[in-house]
Structures are given as C-alpha cells and as structure tokens.
Design a protein around this motif. Structure first.
Motif, PDB file in Angstrom:
ATOM      1  N   ASN A 188      10.309   5.926  24.940  1.00 16.72           N
ATOM      2  CA  ASN A 188      10.903   6.443  26.184  1.00 16.72           C
ATOM      3  C   ASN A 188       9.831   6.851  27.206  1.00 16.72           C
ATOM      4  N   LYS A 189       8.800   5.991  27.348  1.00 17.87           N
ATOM      5  CA  LYS A 189       7.698   6.284  28.269  1.00 17.87           C
ATOM      6  C   LYS A 189       7.579   5.252  29.391  1.00 17.87           C
ATOM      7  N   VAL A 190       8.626   4.485  29.630  1.00 18.74           N
ATOM      8  CA  VAL A 190       8.590   3.462  30.674  1.00 18.74           C
ATOM      9  C   VAL A 190       8.608   4.103  32.054  1.00 18.74           C
ATOM     10  N   LYS A 191       7.660   3.675  32.902  1.00 17.05           N
ATOM     11  CA  LYS A 191       7.648   4.066  34.314  1.00 17.05           C
ATOM     12  C   LYS A 191       7.543   2.774  35.131  1.00 17.05           C
ATOM     13  N   THR A 192       8.647   2.387  35.729  1.00 19.39           N
ATOM     14  CA  THR A 192       8.674   1.100  36.427  1.00 19.39           C
ATOM     15  C   THR A 192       8.160   1.201  37.863  1.00 19.39           C
ATOM     16  N   ILE A 193       7.772   0.046  38.393  1.00 21.38           N
ATOM     17  CA  ILE A 193       7.331  -0.072  39.787  1.00 21.38           C
ATOM     18  C   ILE A 193       8.222  -1.098  40.470  1.00 21.38           C
ATOM     19  N   LEU A 194       8.822  -0.728  41.589  1.00 23.88           N
ATOM     20  CA  LEU A 194       9.694  -1.645  42.306  1.00 23.88           C
ATOM     21  C   LEU A 194       8.873  -2.727  42.996  1.00 23.88           C
ATOM     22  N   GLN A 195       9.398  -3.959  42.997  1.00 24.57           N
ATOM     23  CA  GLN A 195       8.742  -5.068  43.678  1.00 24.57           C
ATOM     24  C   GLN A 195       9.143  -5.110  45.151  1.00 24.57           C
ATOM     25  N   PRO A 196       8.253  -5.627  46.011  1.00 22.56           N
ATOM     26  CA  PRO A 196       8.676  -5.910  47.386  1.00 22.56           C
ATOM     27  C   PRO A 196       9.741  -6.986  47.392  1.00 22.56           C
ATOM     28  N   VAL A 197      10.634  -6.933  48.355  1.00 24.67           N
ATOM     29  CA  VAL A 197      11.750  -7.876  48.399  1.00 24.67           C
ATOM     30  C   VAL A 197      11.291  -9.277  48.773  1.00 24.67           C
ATOM     31  N   GLU A 198      10.389  -9.378  49.751  1.00 23.87           N
ATOM     32  CA  GLU A 198      10.004 -10.694  50.266  1.00 23.87           C
ATOM     33  C   GLU A 198       9.178 -11.479  49.247  1.00 23.87           C
ATOM     34  N   ASP A 199       9.327 -12.822  49.312  1.00 21.93           N
ATOM     35  CA  ASP A 199       8.502 -13.700  48.491  1.00 21.93           C
ATOM     36  C   ASP A 199       7.095 -13.755  49.067  1.00 21.93           C
ATOM     37  N   ARG A 200       6.109 -13.932  48.200  1.00 24.46           N
ATOM     38  CA  ARG A 200       4.742 -14.123  48.670  1.00 24.46           C
ATOM     39  C   ARG A 200       4.320 -15.554  48.322  1.00 24.46           C
ATOM     40  N   LYS A 201       3.696 -15.749  47.196  1.00 25.47           N
ATOM     41  CA  LYS A 201       3.367 -17.108  46.758  1.00 25.47           C
ATOM     42  C   LYS A 201       4.441 -17.545  45.770  1.00 25.47           C
ATOM     43  N   THR A 202       4.968 -18.735  45.952  1.00 26.49           N
ATOM     44  CA  THR A 202       6.145 -19.172  45.183  1.00 26.49           C
ATOM     45  C   THR A 202       5.777 -20.257  44.180  1.00 26.49           C
ATOM     46  N   ALA A 203       6.357 -20.164  42.987  1.00 25.22           N
ATOM     47  CA  ALA A 203       6.151 -21.162  41.927  1.00 25.22           C
ATOM     48  C   ALA A 203       7.307 -22.153  41.946  1.00 25.22           C
ATOM     49  N   TYR A 204       7.285 -23.054  42.929  1.00 27.63           N
ATOM     50  CA  TYR A 204       8.378 -24.004  43.094  1.00 27.63           C
ATOM     51  C   TYR A 204       8.574 -24.859  41.843  1.00 27.63           C
ATOM     52  N   LYS A 205       9.799 -25.309  41.661  1.00 29.08           N
ATOM     53  CA  LYS A 205      10.083 -26.235  40.576  1.00 29.08           C
ATOM     54  C   LYS A 205       9.301 -27.528  40.795  1.00 29.08           C
ATOM     55  N   LEU A 206       8.703 -28.045  39.734  1.00 35.48           N
ATOM     56  CA  LEU A 206       7.920 -29.271  39.849  1.00 35.48           C
ATOM     57  C   LEU A 206       8.846 -30.474  39.933  1.00 35.48           C
ATOM     58  N   ASN A 207       8.516 -31.387  40.844  1.00 32.65           N
ATOM     59  CA  ASN A 207       9.336 -32.581  41.011  1.00 32.65           C
ATOM     60  C   ASN A 207       8.439 -33.768  41.344  1.00 32.65           C
ATOM     61  N   ARG A 208       9.060 -34.916  41.531  1.00 32.86           N
ATOM     62  CA  ARG A 208       8.285 -36.132  41.772  1.00 32.86           C
ATOM     63  C   ARG A 208       7.445 -36.029  43.046  1.00 32.86           C
ATOM     64  N   GLU A 209       7.969 -35.358  44.033  1.00 32.88           N
ATOM     65  CA  GLU A 209       7.268 -35.261  45.310  1.00 32.88           C
ATOM     66  C   GLU A 209       6.010 -34.400  45.211  1.00 32.88           C
ATOM     67  N   ASN A 210       6.128 -33.209  44.608  1.00 33.93           N
ATOM     68  CA  ASN A 210       4.957 -32.339  44.591  1.00 33.93           C
ATOM     69  C   ASN A 210       3.986 -32.620  43.439  1.00 33.93           C
TER      70      ASN A 210
END
Length: 314
Positions: A188-210
């Motif tokens: 019972n020692k969890v201290k969480t940190i909230l994330q910013p809402v906006e995306d920064r760098k995105t890990a897009y799904k890999l596809n034929r194009e990229n």
C-alpha cells in the motif's frame, strides 16, 4: 501487506518474460487471459499465443475470450475473485474489465510515458534515433496508455541496437519493474503521477507505408529505420533491374557517411558487397531477403545473382 490474487493478460513473447517472473516470484495467478487460437500458414493449423504455450507448461488456468464485453466472460472473470489485473501487450480493455478488481488493473508499456503511447514503442524509439527509452507501469483508464503512472525505469539505446535486441533488454527491465510495482501495491505504498493529456511522440502502428525505405532521406534516418524494424516486421524497398522488380527486405546494415556523385537509391555491387546510396553516404547491406527466399548474407546472395549497373531502389 495485502495478499494479491492476480489475473494476467498478454499474448506475445514480450509478455511471457513478465509472466514468468511473476510466476517465479510465487505470486498467486488466478488465471491467464490471452488471444484465441488463430489459423496460420498454408495448412491453417491453429496457432497458439506464446503466453498460452507458457501458461500450459506451468499448469495455469487459461481463458481465451473472443469478446471481452460478453456477459459470459465477465461472469467468468468475476468468479476468479482476483483483486489485481496485469496487462502486458494485450488489447484494449472495456471499463467493465479494467475496473473490476479491487486494486485496479495496471499495464506495462515499453516506453517512458507519456512518450510513445501506442502499438510499437520499441520500434519507434529506434526509428526516431532516441538515445534512451524504458518501461512504465500505469493504472489503465478509458484511453490508450494515458493512465496514472506508478513506476518508470530507463535504459540507454546503443547506436547500433536493433529492435529485437532492445525488445529483449526491455523485457528484462519490464519484469523487474512489474515486480517492484507489485511490491508497492501489496504494501500500500503506491504514489501515482498523472500524465499530461496531450500526445508527444507517438508509437504509430506499423504498416506497409511506414516500413518502406526512402533512400532520399539522410543515411542515418535510413539506418535507424532498418534497425528499428529488425527483425520484425523488416524494412523493405523495391529493387528495379531492367525488367525485373523485387520487393526486398533489408535486415542487418551499416551506414558509411561519405560524399559521392550518385543519385539516391543506386544499387551498387562488387563480388562480395552491396551498397545503396543515400544523399550523404552508403547503406551497406549485410543481410537481405528476396521474395520467397530465406534471409541470407550478402556474399551468399551474390554467389547466385548478378545485377546490372542500372539497378536501383525506388
């Protein structure tokens, strides 16, 4: 100390490394949830997930729901009486699932959130030339990879590291982080940190194009793309030589920065080497794969194939 009763959710090899560590640390695993078996290959033989194969070997209870919102599955899940759920490389969960256990549901993500939310964080960290990455545990909420952070651990990315090598390194780091997260939760020692809402760098799904190589880009960018997709799903290009055209995959390469007068994408061969030009140098091919063939070293390929002076990649 709270007694943990865990449901683990995951599918690929990366998740197996985490599940194995939880198992070896003697945590109670009420069930393992993984993807349904899928037909694969020419014979359409049912293919079992890596997590299922491991869970069977250890005699763990296995569930393979096709619909995570179905009443039958939700009833079965509730009957397990788990007070914590752990998700590693699974799929998006409905609120009825992630909100069910008393202590919540946490996910292990292979990036330093909030950077690289999404499907392919390991690949994109390398493709984008990052020098460090890591893993994050966080409590799941309504959106993808946005929940409150529990723990983060960081590691360096070597200049020549491939996605496969980084995958294995993060699997070990991820396992350590999950165990440390479990210790925080049970004490019972969890201290969480909230994330910013906006995306920064995105890990897009890999596809034929990229996954297609653009040799007009700087050589370092081309090099990073190839190693960031090695060994899977692999970067590819179209090789044109006269009337012949092949979709080829490039696996192991090096980059030689050097001035030259060639156009980008020129396919240069000697008796033992293949180089493809970029604006600022040469991508030297160490292993390559032609359609319908196995991956082979450059010297092996050149023993059986010759290319004209006009060969080029598009």
């Amino acid at each position: 100390m709270k007694k943990l009763r865990i449901v683990f959710m995951g599918t690929p090899d990366f998740a197996v490394g985490i599940l194995d560590t939880i198992y070896k640390n003697n945590y109670e695993i009420a069930a393992v949830i993984t993807a349904p078996d899928k037909p694969a290959g020419r014979g359409q033989k049912l293919n079992q997930s890596a997590v299922k194969i491991y869970a069977q070997e250890k005699g763990l209870n296995i569930l393979q729901p096709t619909n995570l919102k179905s009443e039958d599955f939700l009833t079965e899940l509730k009957a397990l009486n788990a007070n914590l759920q752990i998700v590693v490389a699974f799929r998006m969960l409905p609120k009825a699932v992630w909100n069910m256990p008393e202590l919540g549901t946490f996910n292990l993500h292979a990036s330093l959130l909030p950077d690289y939310r999404g499907a392919a964080p390991i690949n994109w960290a390398i493709i984008n030339g990052e020098e460090k990455t890591g893993v994050t545990t966080f409590f799941i909420d309504e959106k993808i990879d946005t929940g409150a952070i529990i723990l983060k651990k960081e590691t360096e990315i070597a200049a020549n590291e491939t996605a496969g090598e980084l995958h294995d390194k993060l699997m070990v780091l991820g396992a350590e982080t999950v165990i440390d997260t479990l210790k925080l939760i049970e004490s019972n020692k969890v201290k969480t940190i909230l994330q910013p809402v906006e995306d920064r760098k995105t890990a897009y799904k890999l596809n034929r194009e990229n996954c297609r190589i653009d040799f007009s880009k700087p050589g370092k960018d081309v090099y990073n793309l190839i190693r960031g997709l090695n060994p899977y799903p692999s970067a590819y290009t179209i090789l044109v030589d006269g009337e012949n055209e092949w979709n080829i995959k490039l696996h192991n390469v090096t980059f030689l920065e050097e001035k030259h007068d060639y156009t980008s994408g020129k396919f240069l061969t000697t008796k033992k080497t293949i180089q493809i030009t970029t604006p600022d140098g040469f991508i030297e091919i160490l292993s390559i794969q032609f359609p319908g063939k196995k991956k082979m070293k450059t010297a092996e390929l050149l023993n059986g194939m010759q290319f004209s002076d006009d060969a080029h990649c598009i």
